[in-house]
Write an enzyme that holds these catalytic residues in place. Structure first.
Site, PDB file in Angstrom:
ATOM      1  N   GLU A  18      31.451  47.892  53.113  1.00 18.25           N
ATOM      2  CA  GLU A  18      31.972  46.862  54.028  1.00 18.25           C
ATOM      3  C   GLU A  18      33.036  47.370  54.991  1.00 18.25           C
ATOM      4  O   GLU A  18      34.084  46.747  55.156  1.00 18.25           O
ATOM      5  CB  GLU A  18      32.501  45.674  53.221  1.00 18.25           C
ATOM      6  CG  GLU A  18      31.407  45.034  52.393  1.00 18.25           C
ATOM      7  CD  GLU A  18      31.877  43.818  51.588  1.00 18.25           C
ATOM      8  OE1 GLU A  18      33.057  43.449  51.692  1.00 18.25           O
ATOM      9  OE2 GLU A  18      31.050  43.256  50.861  1.00 18.25           O
ATOM     10  N   GLU A  63      22.538  43.551  46.538  1.00 17.89           N
ATOM     11  CA  GLU A  63      23.308  42.442  45.938  1.00 17.89           C
ATOM     12  C   GLU A  63      22.628  41.108  46.211  1.00 17.89           C
ATOM     13  O   GLU A  63      23.280  40.120  46.531  1.00 17.89           O
ATOM     14  CB  GLU A  63      24.740  42.421  46.502  1.00 17.89           C
ATOM     15  CG  GLU A  63      25.485  43.716  46.319  1.00 17.89           C
ATOM     16  CD  GLU A  63      26.939  43.690  46.784  1.00 17.89           C
ATOM     17  OE1 GLU A  63      27.477  42.606  47.065  1.00 17.89           O
ATOM     18  OE2 GLU A  63      27.529  44.783  46.879  1.00 17.89           O
TER      19      GLU A  63
HETATM   20  C1  XIL Z   1      32.468  40.188  44.369  1.00 17.28           C
HETATM   21  C2  XIL Z   1      32.400  39.886  42.885  1.00 17.28           C
HETATM   22  O1  XIL Z   1      31.118  39.382  42.595  1.00 17.28           O
HETATM   23  C3  XIL Z   1      33.469  38.901  42.504  1.00 17.28           C
HETATM   24  O2  XIL Z   1      33.517  38.746  41.095  1.00 17.28           O
HETATM   25  C4  XIL Z   1      34.835  39.358  43.011  1.00 17.28           C
HETATM   26  O3  XIL Z   1      35.791  38.363  42.770  1.00 17.28           O
HETATM   27  C5  XIL Z   1      34.798  39.672  44.507  1.00 17.28           C
HETATM   28  O4  XIL Z   1      33.760  40.610  44.761  1.00 17.28           O
HETATM   29  N1  XIL Z   1      30.137  42.309  48.377  1.00 17.28           N
HETATM   30  C6  XIL Z   1      30.414  43.301  47.466  1.00 17.28           C
HETATM   31  C7  XIL Z   1      30.801  42.953  46.092  1.00 17.28           C
HETATM   32  O5  XIL Z   1      30.227  44.480  47.789  1.00 17.28           O
HETATM   33  O6  XIL Z   1      31.703  43.881  45.552  1.00 17.28           O
HETATM   34  C8  XIL Z   1      31.389  41.551  46.024  1.00 17.28           C
HETATM   35  O7  XIL Z   1      31.569  41.242  44.646  1.00 17.28           O
HETATM   36  C9  XIL Z   1      30.473  40.560  46.694  1.00 17.28           C
HETATM   37  C10 XIL Z   1      30.297  40.903  48.146  1.00 17.28           C
END
Ligand code: XIL
Length: 366
Positions: free
Chosen positions: A157, A270
């Site tokens: 990101e 994801e």
């Molecule tokens: C999220 C987790 O699922 C949560 O538990 C945490 O509070 C915040 O992060 N993109 C990503 C992940 O790369 O690391 C994120 O995960 C969701 C969005």
């Protein structure tokens, strides 16, 4: 470029596969098929044993949801706590699950991305020291799991959503302020030096559908390649809304084709396809779980089917991973203020939803 996963189901007939979980189907087609998972849940064997079992029945890969993030483990210079990540990774390996690592550099200052203590020291850290700190952290973490983690999200990101004047629209982050665009190159180099066989990914959200953010992604990838950074592929997060149904020739397909054209691999890393849910108070046990309209579950099944077909239609797809698998453990309600949720394949009681059946159908090749 699919990796070979043990064929545990070689002797099974198609009808017996129908009654097993998704893992057998994914193994059969040599597909990396994963979910995020959390160490505490596995260790405590939560939900009466269903949490662990659901992973083992349905997936051949896991990615720690938070346990490998810098703020979770990095406690000070030279101080890294591996307790939770070790537990989860050992458990995965003893169950023949591959592991995806997430994440070495979460290139933002905001939220759960970088340890607060490091930001607090910022004014005392020179660029040379920052480079050394980055090197030492990546070397320690990647080195510890050398040969145990198949692929890493090296940078996560880094690209901002709204416009700014930085190259590739990078976020204003500690690493960018100290090292400029070189932090991207260094991160890949250091990870590669620590585990030369590991596959190394750039991972981001909302870059799977074309448009300005995707263009910035390609500019950044071209920059990395021009610097000979050892990047294997792109992780497309696919946190999407279940109203979408990708079709060949559309922006999703076009974007992934551009990855193939650049001779890179990609993963859907994801995926969760959320639907509107009834707003309940946070203390309600059904918070984030009750669809506003039950028909949305049918739409969600169609959407999952189309997104699975999208990924599988590309030869350079190194796998498909979901951000969780039971609605009882999903980040969506919390991150949308309770307006969206129910984004995964099993409900909170671990019962398969329509979406589960559509994913099963696609994995079975139907
Ligand atoms: C999220 C987790 O699922 C949560 O538990 C945490 O509070 C915040 O992060 N993109 C990503 C992940 O790369 O690391 C994120 O995960 C969701 C969005």
């Amino acid at each position: 470029m699919f990796s070979i996963v043990a064929l545990g189901c070689a002797m099974m007939t198609p009808s017996s596969l129908d009654s097993t979980g998704l893992r057998a189907l994914a193994d059969k087609r040599h597909l990396n098929f994963g979910t995020c998972a959390f160490s505490d849940g596995v260790k405590a064997d939560i939900d009466g044993g269903k949490y662990r079992q659901g992973i083992l029945d349905n997936f051949n890969m896991i990615e720690p949801e938070n346990d490998l993030k810098p703020p979770a483990m990095w406690q000070g210079l030279g101080k890294i706590d591996f307790t939770k990540s070790d537990y989860l990774i050992d458990w995965a390996r003893s169950n023949k699950l591959k592991v995806r690592g997430h994440v070495l550099v979460y290139a933002s200052d905001w939220g759960y991305t970088i340890p607060r203590w490091l930001l607090d020291k910022e004014k005392d850290i020179t660029p040379e020291q920052a480079k050394q700190i980055l090197h030492d952290y990546i070397t320690a973490v990647v080195g510890r799991y050398k040969g145990k983690i198949a692929m890493w999200d090296v940078v996560n990101e880094a690209i901002e959503d709204g416009p700014n004047s930085r190259p590739f629209n990078l976020r204003d982050s500690f690493w960018y302020r100290k090292l400029g665009t070189d932090f991207l190159v260094y991160a890949f180099q250091f990870a590669h030096e620590a585990d030369p066989k590991c596959k190394l990914y750039y991972n981001d959200y909302s870059v799977e559908i074309g448009g300005t953010k995707t263009e910035n992604l390609f500019k950044m990838v071209d920059f990395l390649k021009s610097k000979n950074a050892p990047i294997t592929g792109i992780g497309f997060q696919f946190h999407r809304w279940a109203v979408e149904v990708p079709k060949p020739g559309d922006k999703f397909y076009e974007t992934l084709q551009q990855i193939a054209d650049r001779k890179l691999t990609f993963m859907m890393t994801e995926m969760d396809l959320s639907i509107p849910i009834k707003r309940l108070t946070r203390t309600d046990p059904d918070y984030g779980l009750v669809p506003a309209s039950p028909e949305d579950l049918e739409q969600q099944a169609k959407s999952y089917e189309a997104f699975m077909r999208l990924g599988l239609s590309f030869k350079n797809c190194e796998g498909i991973q979901l951000w969780g698998y039971t609605d009882g453990h999903s980040w969506i309600p919390g991150s949308t203020g309770g307006s969206r949720g129910a984004a995964l394949l099993l409900d909170k009681d671990y019962k398969p939803k329509l979406a589960y059946e559509s994913v099963r159908k696609v994995l079975a090749g139907r």
